[in-house]
Design an enzyme around this catalytic site. Sequence first.
Site, PDB file in Angstrom:
ATOM      1  N   SER A  61       0.995  -2.363   1.894  1.00 36.10           N
ATOM      2  CA  SER A  61       1.153  -3.238   0.378  1.00 36.10           C
ATOM      3  C   SER A  61       1.935  -4.651   0.752  1.00 36.10           C
ATOM      4  O   SER A  61       2.549  -4.809   1.994  1.00 36.10           O
ATOM      5  CB  SER A  61       2.096  -2.092  -0.403  1.00 36.10           C
ATOM      6  OG  SER A  61       1.224  -1.050  -0.556  1.00 36.10           O
TER       7      SER A  61
HETATM    8  N1  SAM Z   1       2.947   3.097   2.369  1.00 37.10           N
HETATM    9  C1  SAM Z   1       2.047   2.592   3.051  1.00 37.10           C
HETATM   10  C2  SAM Z   1       2.541   1.544   4.278  1.00 37.10           C
HETATM   11  O1  SAM Z   1       3.680   1.298   4.011  1.00 37.10           O
HETATM   12  O2  SAM Z   1       1.839   0.819   4.794  1.00 37.10           O
HETATM   13  C3  SAM Z   1       0.665   1.833   2.422  1.00 37.10           C
HETATM   14  C4  SAM Z   1      -0.075   2.954   1.967  1.00 37.10           C
HETATM   15  S1  SAM Z   1      -1.857   2.498   1.834  1.00 37.10           S
HETATM   16  C5  SAM Z   1      -1.757   1.463   0.366  1.00 37.10           C
HETATM   17  C6  SAM Z   1      -2.321   3.999   0.922  1.00 37.10           C
HETATM   18  C7  SAM Z   1      -2.343   5.423   2.194  1.00 37.10           C
HETATM   19  O3  SAM Z   1      -2.521   6.510   1.103  1.00 37.10           O
HETATM   20  C8  SAM Z   1      -3.462   5.042   2.732  1.00 37.10           C
HETATM   21  O4  SAM Z   1      -3.132   5.295   4.101  1.00 37.10           O
HETATM   22  C9  SAM Z   1      -4.374   6.206   2.510  1.00 37.10           C
HETATM   23  O5  SAM Z   1      -5.064   6.794   3.662  1.00 37.10           O
HETATM   24  C10 SAM Z   1      -3.422   7.288   1.879  1.00 37.10           C
HETATM   25  N2  SAM Z   1      -3.892   8.537   1.065  1.00 37.10           N
HETATM   26  C11 SAM Z   1      -4.724   8.227   0.316  1.00 37.10           C
HETATM   27  N3  SAM Z   1      -4.842   9.558  -0.529  1.00 37.10           N
HETATM   28  C12 SAM Z   1      -4.061  10.507   0.374  1.00 37.10           C
HETATM   29  C13 SAM Z   1      -3.926  11.605   0.279  1.00 37.10           C
HETATM   30  N4  SAM Z   1      -4.222  12.565  -0.840  1.00 37.10           N
HETATM   31  N5  SAM Z   1      -2.804  12.187   0.838  1.00 37.10           N
HETATM   32  C14 SAM Z   1      -2.241  11.556   2.085  1.00 37.10           C
HETATM   33  N6  SAM Z   1      -2.466  10.184   2.103  1.00 37.10           N
HETATM   34  C15 SAM Z   1      -3.314   9.573   1.199  1.00 37.10           C
END
Ligand code: SAM
Length: 223
Positions: A61
């Site tokens: 993000s």
């Molecule tokens: N917090 C992260 C960082 O500091 O880099 C950024 C997160 S990114 C915007 C969103 C993440 O949510 C992705 O890596 C995606 O694979 C994960 N995601 C989506 N659905 C998910 C789920 N049900 N369980 C775990 N991770 C999930």
Amino acid sequence: MDYEQKRKDLVEKLKEKDILKSENIIRAMLKVPREKFIPEQARSSAYIDAPLSIGSDQTISAPHMNAMMCEVLELKEGDKILEVGTGSGYHASLCAEAVAPSGSENPGHIYTIERHKNLAESAKESIEEVGYSQYVTIIIGDGTLGYEEKAPYDKILVTAASPKRIPEPLKKQLKNGGIMCIPAGSKTFSQYLYKIVRKGNSFESEKITGVRFVPLYGKYGFQ
Ligand code: SAM
């Protein structure tokens, strides 16, 4: 590249915009090296206030969003946090610095869930490299189920966009008086960031701002 100076400049901008306010979150943004969580070829963009690709069709993000979400959560030393969406591991490291500062007698802990194994593995390496592995546990799986083993949580941070109906397991695993910060809405547009505070069996919800996140997939997320 003088990353430290660029980090300081970015923090000053976020303070001027009144996004960054709390001492512990300012310290975390000054200390955690965002460039270490970004693929090598994109590192020169680490302190541009924008999301960046981290592979597997996912993003880290924008820094103002990390800062805003940490402020919404009112992070305190000693907090036990559940993060859904580890991604690069940067946001989990920011939380670790904010709730488990060095020398703390009451360090908090972050449990963070990622559905992509390759992202979880590279996040683990980055978190180790920057020195927060003692305070961050990575779980590979569906974060919409939460992580019952360590519930209830003081704070829950969701970093992918949930459908409007917030996943029930996450609500159940939030401590009474606890805070959840979660983007929710439609899969690709019209999403808002919410602050949800648990008061017994009721949940007070406040709309913070319009946002754009990748979808939260899973049993209680998008299919
Ligand atoms: N917090 C992260 C960082 O500091 O880099 C950024 C997160 S990114 C915007 C969103 C993440 O949510 C992705 O890596 C995606 O694979 C994960 N995601 C989506 N659905 C998910 C789920 N049900 N369980 C775990 N991770 C999930």
